[in-house]
Scaffold this active site. Structure first.
Site, PDB file in Angstrom:
ATOM      1  N   LYS A 191       0.800  -1.183   0.116  1.00 41.56           N
ATOM      2  CA  LYS A 191      -0.185   0.097  -0.103  1.00 41.56           C
ATOM      3  C   LYS A 191       0.701   1.558  -0.051  1.00 41.56           C
ATOM      4  O   LYS A 191       0.765   2.211  -0.880  1.00 41.56           O
ATOM      5  CB  LYS A 191      -1.051  -0.098   1.295  1.00 41.56           C
ATOM      6  CG  LYS A 191      -2.041   1.139   1.276  1.00 41.56           C
ATOM      7  CD  LYS A 191      -2.914   0.980   2.085  1.00 41.56           C
ATOM      8  CE  LYS A 191      -2.789   0.750   3.625  1.00 41.56           C
ATOM      9  NZ  LYS A 191      -3.970   0.707   4.431  1.00 41.56           N
ATOM     10  N   GLU A 197      10.796  -5.222   3.076  1.00 39.91           N
ATOM     11  CA  GLU A 197      10.636  -6.636   2.613  1.00 39.91           C
ATOM     12  C   GLU A 197      10.549  -6.635   1.342  1.00 39.91           C
ATOM     13  O   GLU A 197      10.937  -7.195   0.517  1.00 39.91           O
ATOM     14  CB  GLU A 197       9.910  -7.574   3.423  1.00 39.91           C
ATOM     15  CG  GLU A 197      10.464  -7.798   4.985  1.00 39.91           C
ATOM     16  CD  GLU A 197       9.556  -6.748   5.903  1.00 39.91           C
ATOM     17  OE1 GLU A 197       9.110  -7.032   6.890  1.00 39.91           O
ATOM     18  OE2 GLU A 197       8.952  -5.635   5.460  1.00 39.91           O
ATOM     19  N   GLY A 244      -4.315  -3.835   5.400  1.00 36.36           N
ATOM     20  CA  GLY A 244      -3.906  -5.076   4.766  1.00 36.36           C
ATOM     21  C   GLY A 244      -4.478  -6.499   5.085  1.00 36.36           C
ATOM     22  O   GLY A 244      -4.656  -6.957   3.873  1.00 36.36           O
ATOM     23  N   ARG A 245      -4.653  -6.583   5.982  1.00 34.87           N
ATOM     24  CA  ARG A 245      -5.174  -7.877   6.459  1.00 34.87           C
ATOM     25  C   ARG A 245      -6.516  -8.098   6.162  1.00 34.87           C
ATOM     26  O   ARG A 245      -7.274  -9.191   5.900  1.00 34.87           O
ATOM     27  CB  ARG A 245      -5.052  -8.342   7.913  1.00 34.87           C
ATOM     28  CG  ARG A 245      -5.635  -7.560   8.747  1.00 34.87           C
ATOM     29  CD  ARG A 245      -5.114  -7.534  10.245  1.00 34.87           C
ATOM     30  NE  ARG A 245      -5.785  -6.680  11.152  1.00 34.87           N
ATOM     31  CZ  ARG A 245      -5.355  -5.272  11.392  1.00 34.87           C
ATOM     32  NH1 ARG A 245      -4.106  -4.934  10.769  1.00 34.87           N
ATOM     33  NH2 ARG A 245      -5.747  -4.648  12.294  1.00 34.87           N
ATOM     34  N   GLU A 330      -3.600  -9.875  15.026  1.00 40.54           N
ATOM     35  CA  GLU A 330      -3.016  -8.285  14.668  1.00 40.54           C
ATOM     36  C   GLU A 330      -4.515  -7.398  14.830  1.00 40.54           C
ATOM     37  O   GLU A 330      -4.121  -6.240  15.505  1.00 40.54           O
ATOM     38  CB  GLU A 330      -2.518  -8.102  13.187  1.00 40.54           C
ATOM     39  CG  GLU A 330      -1.949  -6.875  13.025  1.00 40.54           C
ATOM     40  CD  GLU A 330      -0.919  -6.794  11.825  1.00 40.54           C
ATOM     41  OE1 GLU A 330      -1.692  -6.699  10.510  1.00 40.54           O
ATOM     42  OE2 GLU A 330       0.107  -7.106  11.806  1.00 40.54           O
ATOM     43  N   HIS A 361      -1.540 -36.350  14.469  1.00 40.27           N
ATOM     44  CA  HIS A 361      -0.335 -37.047  14.935  1.00 40.27           C
ATOM     45  C   HIS A 361       0.878 -36.062  15.436  1.00 40.27           C
ATOM     46  O   HIS A 361       2.086 -36.541  15.577  1.00 40.27           O
ATOM     47  CB  HIS A 361       0.010 -37.664  13.619  1.00 40.27           C
ATOM     48  CG  HIS A 361      -0.814 -38.650  13.108  1.00 40.27           C
ATOM     49  ND1 HIS A 361      -0.722 -40.132  13.624  1.00 40.27           N
ATOM     50  CD2 HIS A 361      -1.939 -38.659  12.375  1.00 40.27           C
ATOM     51  CE1 HIS A 361      -1.674 -40.798  13.226  1.00 40.27           C
ATOM     52  NE2 HIS A 361      -2.448 -40.141  12.438  1.00 40.27           N
ATOM     53  N   LYS A 470       9.924  -2.596  13.861  1.00 42.29           N
ATOM     54  CA  LYS A 470      10.788  -2.275  12.625  1.00 42.29           C
ATOM     55  C   LYS A 470      11.654  -1.063  12.856  1.00 42.29           C
ATOM     56  O   LYS A 470      12.642  -0.889  12.366  1.00 42.29           O
ATOM     57  CB  LYS A 470       9.589  -1.734  11.968  1.00 42.29           C
ATOM     58  CG  LYS A 470       8.435  -2.854  11.311  1.00 42.29           C
ATOM     59  CD  LYS A 470       7.498  -2.175  10.418  1.00 42.29           C
ATOM     60  CE  LYS A 470       6.658  -3.328   9.924  1.00 42.29           C
ATOM     61  NZ  LYS A 470       5.460  -2.473   8.911  1.00 42.29           N
TER      62      LYS A 470
END
Length: 502
Positions: A191, A197, A244-245, A330, A361, A470
């Site tokens: 955005k 990253e 974003g999410r 978040e 398992h 950050k």
């Protein structure tokens, strides 16, 4: 303690030592009455540790707190993200249910961007491109990655999709291994177009491609994308009113649409819109996202259960717990209310999980016999996309058996072999795993998260907690590169170890 919790605690005290087995055995209609269906999703809450009176009290709290009014405010573009003074209009990306100028304008922007995305994909389909690499992190990665993986049976066959998120360049290297740069397109999703990253990985892919000719971007910062070398005609918009999410319904879903085609993507949006209409218009007693939210609050605040397991019994949904970790933790990982005061009760559970039957398992031992009770959401798919009916029958039998065993337990003369039971779960059944049902499932959890946040008085749409790390990482970068020194003594010692083995 928040005052609204007291009548709920009173209900828990009244229920005393009631067990799930007893609640079901004493109420023959419970299994049906504690179920809801919305479109392609059936939900059964009969194995949650509350009786009818307790459920009634929960529904009463929902009415007292005007949760339906809060839902209408979300759709209409009220400033629900108060710390950033923004609305959260992800619903406008898929449905036109919002009222007023703000919601109407957002819906128009979303539809125009949708058409531009369709044109971009059509252009790629007419080219020699066979592979598309999505570069993003967080909401710009998890939603598209989950959806492409979950809907692999709906792939149109035109493109192979790949994802690069981690700043660890080994991921980019492994993704690019075997791809042809002449037949690969890249979409950078950020955005702000300032995500460290994404820019680092984007530079790796730009250099690998040899130019920006086959690079696309999804961003609110067109100028930065152009400065990076991407043609402005290949930059699709984002907006500050979508977190974003919550953004996979927008042009962030470029990779989803490329994988399943625009018709499939429209079905995905349609499933979410169907859940939107239900969440907005259904009464509290028949409202699935509200029931899901109330159950989560009951387990967290009244039963005091600090974690939540999500257990999809379909390998295509293996990434769903990871996706929900971001959406839930978040959004709800807050200890301060929207007015700046401390919250008066526990908020977010630690969410975790894995795909059945593999997870049986690994960690199911702790679910059945561990000292901590972990409520679970079991997610199953009634009709598979394959023809191996015997395998699918075993899969569904295991889903049903695990929910039953957690609830009912089993006595045994040997305490090592005894199962305490009384461990709550909800079962969500999708008729089939389709774009429509996946869209509805994700929207269900989105609305549940918002309603939980509303009850706790916290903001589901900011994430200031990720910023400190950050900022410190930026300050430490020179020291990691050997051109500075860290202030923290433990960090200095760790850097000495890193540099000593450089």
């Amino acid at each position: 303690m928040a005052a609204w919790l007291e009548p709920l605690h009173a209900q828990a005290r009244r229920m005393g030592n009631a067990t799930l087995r007893g609640l079901v055995d004493d109420d023959p209609a419970r299994a049906g009455d504690f179920s809801l269906r919305v479109g392609p999703i059936h939900a059964n809450f009969a194995r949650q540790r509350m009786d009818r009176e307790a459920l009634g009290a929960l529904l009463g709290v929902a009415g007292d707190m005007a949760l339906p009014v809060a839902m209408r405010a979300l759709f209409d573009g009220a400033t629900v993200n108060v710390s950033e003074q923004r609305p959260a209009l992800h619903t406008a990306l898929r449905s036109g249910l919002g009222q007023g100028e703000i919601a109407t304008r957002a819906r128009g922007q979303a539809r125009a961007a949708h058409e531009r995305m369709a044109d971009s994909i059509a252009t790629l389909e007419a080219s020699e491109v066979t592979d598309i690499v999505n570069v993003g992190i967080g909401g710009s990665d998890l939603g598209p990655r989950l959806s492409v993986d979950a809907l692999k049976d709906w792939r149109t066959g035109r493109f192979r999709l790949h994802f690069v998120g981690n700043v660890d360049a080994s991921e980019a290297g492994h993704v690019l291994d075997g791809l042809d740069p002449r037949r690969t397109a890249v979409v950078l999703v950020s955005k702000s177009f300032g995500t460290q990253e994404t820019l680092l990985n984007g530079a790796i892919l730009r250099d690998w491609l040899g130019s920006g000719d086959r690079m696309h971007a999804v961003s609110a910062n067109v100028a930065a994308a152009v400065a990076f070398g991407i043609d402005p005609g290949r930059v699709l918009p984002m907006w500050d009113w979508v977190g974003g999410r919550y953004s996979l319904w927008s042009t962030v879903g470029f990779s989803i649409a490329a994988a399943i085609g625009m018709q499939g993507f429209d079905g995905f949006l349609g499933g979410a819109a169907e859940m939107d209409a239900h969440a907005l218009e259904s009464p509290v007693e028949a409202n699935l996202p509200l029931r899901h939210a109330l159950t989560a609050v009951w387990n967290r605040n009244i039963l005091g259960l600090p974690t939540q397991a999500v257990l999809p019994y379909d390998q295509r949904l293996a990434l769903f717990p990871a996706y929900l970790q971001q959406l839930v933790m978040e959004s709800l990982g807050k200890s301060v209310r929207t007015d700046g005061s401390p919250v008066a009760t526990a908020t977010v559970p630690v969410l975790w999980g894995g795909a059945g039957t593999n997870a049986q398992h690994s960690f199911f031992q702790a679910l059945h016999q561990g000292t901590d009770v972990v409520p679970a959401d079991f997610i199953g798919v009634v009709h598979p996309a394959h023809g191996h009916s015997g395998s699918h029958a075993v899969l569904l039998a295991n889903l049903l058996a695990q929910s039953e065993a957690l609830a009912n337990g089993c006595a045994d003369g040997d305490p090592q072999k005894a199962y305490p039971g009384n461990r709550p779960s909800t079962v969500l059944l999708l008729d089939a795993l389709t774009p429509r049902s996946l869209g509805a499932l994700i929207a269900l959890y989105e609305h549940s998260v918002y309603l939980q946040a509303t009850m706790w008085g916290i903001n589901a749409f900011d994430q200031w907690g990720v910023e400190l790390g950050k900022r410190i990482a930026g300050d430490l970068l020179p020291a990691v590169s050997g051109k500075g020194e860290a202030r923290d003594p433990v960090t200095r010692a760790l850097l000495a170890e890193i540099h000593g083995h450089g």
